[in-house]
Design a protein around this motif. Structure first.
Motif, PDB file in Angstrom:
ATOM      1  N   GLY A  96      57.283  -7.518  47.299  1.00  0.00           N
ATOM      2  CA  GLY A  96      56.488  -7.205  48.474  1.00  0.00           C
ATOM      3  C   GLY A  96      56.645  -8.263  49.550  1.00  0.00           C
ATOM      4  N   TRP A  97      55.904  -8.065  50.607  1.00  0.00           N
ATOM      5  CA  TRP A  97      55.919  -9.003  51.741  1.00  0.00           C
ATOM      6  C   TRP A  97      54.573  -8.911  52.441  1.00  0.00           C
ATOM      7  CZ3 TRP A  97      59.861 -12.368  52.465  1.00  0.00           C
ATOM      8  CH2 TRP A  97      59.817 -13.175  53.602  1.00  0.00           C
ATOM      9  N   PRO A  98      53.939 -10.054  52.765  1.00  0.00           N
ATOM     10  CA  PRO A  98      52.605 -10.010  53.388  1.00  0.00           C
ATOM     11  C   PRO A  98      52.673  -9.637  54.868  1.00  0.00           C
ATOM     12  CG  PRO A  98      53.330 -12.281  53.145  1.00  0.00           C
ATOM     13  CD  PRO A  98      54.389 -11.429  52.488  1.00  0.00           C
ATOM     14  N   SER A  99      51.616  -8.963  55.324  1.00  0.00           N
ATOM     15  CA  SER A  99      51.570  -8.512  56.715  1.00  0.00           C
ATOM     16  C   SER A  99      50.851  -9.486  57.644  1.00  0.00           C
ATOM     17  CB  SER A  99      50.869  -7.150  56.795  1.00  0.00           C
ATOM     18  OG  SER A  99      49.528  -7.260  56.340  1.00  0.00           O
ATOM     19  N   GLN A 100      50.119 -10.447  57.094  1.00  0.00           N
ATOM     20  CA  GLN A 100      49.423 -11.444  57.895  1.00  0.00           C
ATOM     21  C   GLN A 100      49.428 -12.755  57.130  1.00  0.00           C
ATOM     22  OE1 GLN A 100      48.445 -11.023  60.939  1.00  0.00           O
ATOM     23  NE2 GLN A 100      48.466  -8.797  61.128  1.00  0.00           N
ATOM     24  N   GLY A 101      48.964 -13.812  57.785  1.00  0.00           N
ATOM     25  CA  GLY A 101      48.877 -15.111  57.145  1.00  0.00           C
ATOM     26  C   GLY A 101      49.784 -16.121  57.829  1.00  0.00           C
ATOM     27  N   TYR A 102      50.094 -17.178  57.114  1.00  0.00           N
ATOM     28  CA  TYR A 102      50.853 -18.287  57.682  1.00  0.00           C
ATOM     29  C   TYR A 102      52.249 -18.349  57.080  1.00  0.00           C
ATOM     30  CZ  TYR A 102      46.082 -19.480  58.864  1.00  0.00           C
ATOM     31  OH  TYR A 102      44.797 -19.424  59.325  1.00  0.00           O
ATOM     32  N   ASN A 103      53.157 -18.893  57.853  1.00  0.00           N
ATOM     33  CA  ASN A 103      54.522 -19.029  57.345  1.00  0.00           C
ATOM     34  C   ASN A 103      54.571 -20.016  56.190  1.00  0.00           C
ATOM     35  OD1 ASN A 103      54.161 -21.296  59.371  1.00  0.00           O
ATOM     36  ND2 ASN A 103      56.146 -21.838  58.499  1.00  0.00           N
ATOM     37  N   LEU A 104      55.531 -19.829  55.327  1.00  0.00           N
ATOM     38  CA  LEU A 104      55.850 -20.790  54.271  1.00  0.00           C
ATOM     39  C   LEU A 104      57.270 -21.245  54.529  1.00  0.00           C
ATOM     40  CD1 LEU A 104      55.101 -22.233  51.636  1.00  0.00           C
ATOM     41  CD2 LEU A 104      56.008 -20.261  50.403  1.00  0.00           C
ATOM     42  N   ARG A 105      57.384 -22.391  55.204  1.00  0.00           N
ATOM     43  CA  ARG A 105      58.682 -22.892  55.654  1.00  0.00           C
ATOM     44  C   ARG A 105      59.370 -21.819  56.501  1.00  0.00           C
ATOM     45  NH1 ARG A 105      61.430 -26.157  50.746  1.00  0.00           N
ATOM     46  NH2 ARG A 105      62.457 -27.198  52.493  1.00  0.00           N
ATOM     47  N   ASN A 106      60.469 -21.200  55.980  1.00  0.00           N
ATOM     48  CA  ASN A 106      61.208 -20.226  56.786  1.00  0.00           C
ATOM     49  C   ASN A 106      60.666 -18.809  56.668  1.00  0.00           C
ATOM     50  OD1 ASN A 106      63.067 -22.212  57.635  1.00  0.00           O
ATOM     51  ND2 ASN A 106      64.203 -22.004  55.726  1.00  0.00           N
ATOM     52  N   GLU A 164      51.442  -4.654  47.213  1.00  0.00           N
ATOM     53  CA  GLU A 164      50.604  -3.846  46.372  1.00  0.00           C
ATOM     54  C   GLU A 164      50.144  -2.657  47.159  1.00  0.00           C
ATOM     55  OE1 GLU A 164      47.126  -6.084  45.122  1.00  0.00           O
ATOM     56  OE2 GLU A 164      47.426  -7.386  46.836  1.00  0.00           O
ATOM     57  N   ALA A 165      49.340  -1.792  46.571  1.00  0.00           N
ATOM     58  CA  ALA A 165      48.945  -0.566  47.248  1.00  0.00           C
ATOM     59  C   ALA A 165      47.990  -0.839  48.406  1.00  0.00           C
ATOM     60  CB  ALA A 165      48.292   0.385  46.241  1.00  0.00           C
ATOM     61  N   ILE A 166      46.924  -1.608  48.137  1.00  0.00           N
ATOM     62  CA  ILE A 166      45.840  -1.799  49.110  1.00  0.00           C
ATOM     63  C   ILE A 166      45.553  -3.290  49.250  1.00  0.00           C
ATOM     64  CG2 ILE A 166      43.415  -1.261  49.626  1.00  0.00           C
ATOM     65  CD1 ILE A 166      43.742   1.178  47.747  1.00  0.00           C
ATOM     66  N   ASP A 167      45.329  -3.727  50.475  1.00  0.00           N
ATOM     67  CA  ASP A 167      44.964  -5.134  50.708  1.00  0.00           C
ATOM     68  C   ASP A 167      43.761  -5.526  49.859  1.00  0.00           C
ATOM     69  OD1 ASP A 167      46.956  -5.617  52.505  1.00  0.00           O
ATOM     70  OD2 ASP A 167      45.690  -5.460  54.294  1.00  0.00           O
ATOM     71  N   GLN A 168      43.765  -6.772  49.396  1.00  0.00           N
ATOM     72  CA  GLN A 168      42.677  -7.300  48.568  1.00  0.00           C
ATOM     73  C   GLN A 168      42.042  -8.498  49.287  1.00  0.00           C
ATOM     74  OE1 GLN A 168      41.824  -5.753  45.666  1.00  0.00           O
ATOM     75  NE2 GLN A 168      43.429  -4.275  46.177  1.00  0.00           N
ATOM     76  N   PRO A 169      41.012  -8.272  50.116  1.00  0.00           N
ATOM     77  CA  PRO A 169      40.417  -9.373  50.888  1.00  0.00           C
ATOM     78  C   PRO A 169      39.907 -10.520  50.035  1.00  0.00           C
ATOM     79  CG  PRO A 169      39.683  -7.253  51.735  1.00  0.00           C
ATOM     80  CD  PRO A 169      40.425  -6.965  50.465  1.00  0.00           C
TER      81      PRO A 169
END
Length: 955
Positions: free
Chosen positions: A290-300, A330-335
């Motif tokens: 998968g790949w996250p849609s928000q948040g902070y970068n991790l290096r590159n 995953e299917a649904i975001d988990q806050p």
């Protein structure tokens, strides 16, 4: 005005066009099929099943059944046991998860529930024992390696389980301990350079063997395949794990391995091929990708909505093409996964409201882009509307202001986007809300400064300013009085005698036929200070009145009230000058004519100083004072909203009486009286012509005390007068209300806000650096940087346009202005908790001694802590290299500058470089060293007697 309206519409249209031009669209392969599997967790850990949970799971699976053929779970208790039977209703398969941790009892419940679910639900396709158990390093309790209990055992089954468990622990524990200890000992025997890695591997290997035993136990109880979920390198490094499992369930998450979104799919395919080659004939399942849609970068690795969409669409297309078996996480975001760094909650292809984040076909776009554009344009247009109220703004002035307003609109849209696409626990919501609350006045301050830049740089120029060539009526007061009488008041308190004599002598030389001078020395019992002044007033003649008042209440205002009692009855105008001011002869002759207009209640001239060449510190102080009198006062004068600063002020006596005279309610009695006069509806005028010079504060300590008194008094005035700023409460115009309100916000608010935000950021540093949560987002940090840039441009541009000083003095003035941030904020804080402080006289005239205390101690403490905090953030961010943390560190450095400015001036005051002689001598020596000036050698006189080697010794 039509031109201005056209400019506003043009900028708004350009803003909207820019949103259209910069709309991001990316291409990615279309996917029209059904996903083979999605990770699905209906509830957060420690959930207690209640009525309604089944309906929630059913609604989720109904939605997911349109997207995927199967779901993978991570637990078989706490509500997750509802998934298999409900999934069967929609024809979906389920891979059951078993959460394995350090809690033996929970592990037993998980295992028992999973076995029961696998036996009772035909749609269960496999069991995954543990999720990254080896990677997490959580050792499986030895109790879980033995018999597995029944989910709902009879008493007989429970007794049998207890007996078998006891026998297992008695027989197997020593053997397992010996086996694991042997691996650790072998690892510790490795060479020193390999020992740490060997020990780390041995600990993981021990856990692998425990996990294998659990897998083997479960395999004996069910007919479906059993495995564990681990990162791909765990499978590679511990091949016996793959040999014991029915299939390899490998996690490949390129984000966590520092791969870019462009490299993610290639990395996943490469790891898939590696595992397939490592375990030929074994089923390989990419159990997490998968790949996250928000948040902070991790290096590159950059998360984002576009990145998530393109990565997943490319991956699915490649996986289908090569026949890869996979599960998307995953299917649904988990806050609730906020503890997994900034990206934890954002791995779902649906958001927490069960809405799709992206389309699987067509160009990849932001589905809410035009909502954001509309917010940005509407906010920008709304903030541009006050431009229409300006008095004859120029096109360039309107253009700059409208562009700035639309810039704020774009930021507001960014805030709106962040708020609607992120999840907040209580702490992060509080931090963001507090940050935005503090940013609102910061943005208003920045906009006010941009407005002043636009007015000075592109406006029509001052129209109410009194200049030397201003066409004024003759010095009259009505039809009968040709030269209205002026009573000049000079209050003094322990002032140097010679300095005060200079002031009185200058008054005696005024080129005006009808004035008197009242010199009042208050609360100064030492006759060495007042008797020479009494004698000097007698010498100067009957125009000069001397008062020696003791036990005066009310500080300077109390002395001025006594002076009013001794004022000539026919005096129409009251002039105020400080004890250190040497006025020019034409002061009254030039400015009294302004009172020919019966509406004028007050005329103010600027302060100037005659001792700016005492030292480098005094030189930059003088430059700092000049900015207020040549910039701020000139602009405020256009709206009849000047700040009265006492000295060099002329006040119509009738206006003073109507306003209530001098008040001791505040320690800035002059500003207090001036505002009261304006509230009565009188006109005020200002001139930037220097009609006199005073003295600068003797020391940096005196400079700060003076600024503290002004700030504290200013806050007292806010508390005293705020009700009169309400509609209908006074005769203040809307422009006057705006100027005073923004003026207080721009000075007291900006300095206080700067200190509050700096201290809050200091408190936040360890949370960011060590807890790795609640990293301040760019929507909070970039406005701070932008406001600093605006303040810098504001200072430099307006000084270059309005203040006649050199660039070096301007730079020093900037440092001096920044250096009092802590002083002003401390005064505001004291104003919040106290009603009155004693009036602190500003030491001038060279009588004060320099304090032995360092005058910027707390500024040094806070400044150094801010720099240390920035360093800690940079050092602890060395691996992750999160850009937001670097920006946050940069903000801390910027916030340290005002505190360090105070430290630099305090150090300068006590150093040789504060003396101009040092710089002159240094310039001479430098010129001599580089050959631009011949070296001056001291002349040698002829010897009066022979030197030793020339003495003759005659026999």
């Amino acid at each position: 005005m039509r031109a201005v309206a056209a400019v506003l519409l043009l900028v708004t249209a350009a803003h909207a066009a820019l949103w259209g031009l910069f709309q991001e669209r990316q291409s990615a392969p279309d996917f029209r099929g059904t996903l083979p599997s999605l990770s699905y967790t209906p509830f957060e850990p420690k959930h207690t099943v209640v009525d309604g949970d089944a309906d929630k799971v059913r609604a989720d699976l109904r939605k997911l059944s349109t997207l995927t053929r199967a779901v993978r779970g991570y637990s078989s208790t706490e509500g997750n046991e509802l998934v298999p039977p409900i999934a069967a209703e929609f024809g979906m398969k389920v891979m059951i998860g078993v959460w394995i941790g350090t809690d033996a009892d929970r592990n037993s419940r998980e295992l028992a529930s999973a076995i029961d679910l696998a036996k009772s639900n035909s749609n269960v396709t496999g069991i995954v024992i543990g999720n990254e158990t080896v990677y997490r390093g959580e050792q499986i309790p030895i109790e879980n390696l033995g018999p597995i209990p029944k989910l709902k055992p009879t008493s007989e089954e429970n007794e049998r389980y207890i007996a078998e468990s006891a026998r297992f622990l008695h027989e197997e524990t020593p053997r397992i301990d010996q086996e694991e200890d042997g691996r650790l000992q072998d690892a510790k025997a490795q060479p020193e350079d390999k020992r740490d890695e060997a020990v780390k591997w041995a600990i993981a290997e021990n856990n692998v063997h425990r996990l294998i035993k659990v897998i083997q136990r479960v395999k004996k109880s069910v007919s479906v395949p059993v495995t564990t979920g681990e990162i791909w390198n765990i499978w590679r490094d511990h091949p016996q794990l793959a040999n014991s499992a029915d299939f390899v369930a490998a996690h490949v998450l390129p984000y966590w391995e520092n791969f870019t979104d462009k490299q993610a799919v290639d990395q996943a395919v490469d790891r898939y091929n590696l595992l397939r080659d490592s375990f030929p004939g074994k089923r390989i399942l990419i159990a997490e990708f998968g790949w996250p849609s928000q948040g902070y970068n991790l290096r590159n690795a950059d998360p984002g909505q576009f990145q998530q969409a393109t990565v997943l669409r490319n991956f699915v297309t490649r996986a289908e093409a090569i026949g890869m078996d996979y599960n998307i996480v995953e299917a649904i975001d988990q806050p609730w996964k906020y503890f997994e760094g900034g990206v934890g909650p954002y791995w779902g292809i649906l958001n927490a409201d069960r809405e799709a984040k992206f389309a699987w076909t067509g160009p990849v776009t932001n589905l809410d882009y035009w909502k954001l554009a509309l917010v940005a344009v509407l906010v920008g247009l709304f903030m541009s509307l006050p431009i229409l109220r300006l008095d004859q703004p120029t096109v360039m002035q309107a253009l700059l202001l409208s562009a700035a307003a639309n810039g704020v609109g774009a930021w507001a849209a960014t805030v709106f986007s962040y708020w609607t696409t992120h999840y907040f626990v209580w702490g992060s919501a509080f931090a963001l809300s507090l940050g935005l609350v503090l940013l609102v006045p910061l943005v208003l301050i920045a906009m006010a400064r941009i407005e002043e830049i636009a007015a000075v740089a592109f406006g029509r120029g001052p129209r109410r300013l009194i200049g030397r060539s201003a066409p004024l009526a003759p010095a009259t007061m009505g039809e009968d009085v040709k030269f209205p009488k002026v009573s000049i008041h000079i209050p003094a308190y322990f002032e140097p005698v010679e300095m005060l004599k200079q002031t009185l002598d200058a008054v005696s030389r005024l080129d005006y036929p009808n004035f008197e001078c009242v010199c009042i020395i208050n609360n100064t019992p030492d006759p060495d200070f007042w008797r020479p002044i009494q004698d000097h007033c007698r010498l100067l003649g009957e125009r000069f009145k001397f008062i020696n008042a003791e036990k005066v209440q009310g500080f300077k205002a109390g002395a001025l009230r006594i002076a009013m009692e001794r004022t000539a009855a026919d005096a129409e105008i009251i002039g105020i000058i400080d004890a250190d001011y040497v006025v020019h002869p034409d002061w009254l002759k030039d400015l009294v004519p302004a009172f020919a207009d019966p509406r004028v209640g007050l005329v103010q001239a600027p302060q100037e100083h005659r001792d700016g060449d005492r030292s480098l510190m005094h030189y930059i102080m003088n430059g700092e004072y000049a900015g207020f009198f040549d910039i701020g006062m000139v602009q405020r004068n256009e709206f009849n909203a000047i700040i009265v600063h006492g000295t060099m002020c002329l006040i119509r006596r009738a206006a003073m009486d109507k306003a209530g005279g001098w008040s001791s309610d505040t320690i800035c009695e002059d500003t207090d009286l001036g505002l009261s006069i304006q509230q009565q509806g009188w006109l005020t005028h200002y001139t930037n012509v220097r009609y006199g010079e005073g003295l600068l504060p003797d020391t940096y300590e005196a400079f700060k005390k003076q600024r503290h008194r002004w700030a504290y008094g200013g806050f007292q005035i806010v508390k005293k007068h705020w009700r009169r700023f309400l509609p209908g409460a006074s005769r203040l115009t809307p422009d006057q209300r705006r100027e005073f309100s923004l003026g207080w916000l721009n000075w007291l608010g900006a300095e206080s806000l700067g200190v509050v935000v700096a201290i809050l950021n200091l408190i936040w540093v360890p949370i960011v650096a060590f807890a790795d949560i609640a990293i301040p987002d760019k929507i909070l940090t970039l406005p701070i940087i932008a406001s600093f840039i605006v303040s810098l441009v504001h200072f430099v541009a307006l000084y270059r346009l309005r203040v006649n000083i050199k660039a070096g003095q301007m730079l020093g003035a900037m440092i001096a202005a920044m250096s009092v941030q802590w002083t002003v904020s401390r005064a505001v804080a004291q104003g919040l908790i106290t009603e009155h402080l004693a009036f602190a006289r500003t030491s001038k005239g060279g009588l004060s001694r320099m304090s032995i205390e360092f005058q910027a101690f707390w500024e040094a403490v806070i400044g150094v802590l801010l720099l240390v905090g920035a360093t800690v953030l940079v050092v602890t961010n060395g691996y992750k290299q999160v850009r937001e943390i670097y920006i946050f560190a940069g903000v801390l450095v910027l916030q340290s500058l005002p505190f360090l400015a105070a430290v630099s001036i305090a150090i300068l005051e006590n150093s040789r470089i504060n003396e101009f002689a040092f710089w002159r001598n240094s310039a001479i020596r430098t010129a001599e060293l580089i050959g631009l000036r011949p070296v001056s050698l001291p002349s040698v006189a002829a010897p009066s007697q022979p030197v030793g080697s020339e003495i003759r010794h005659d026999s």
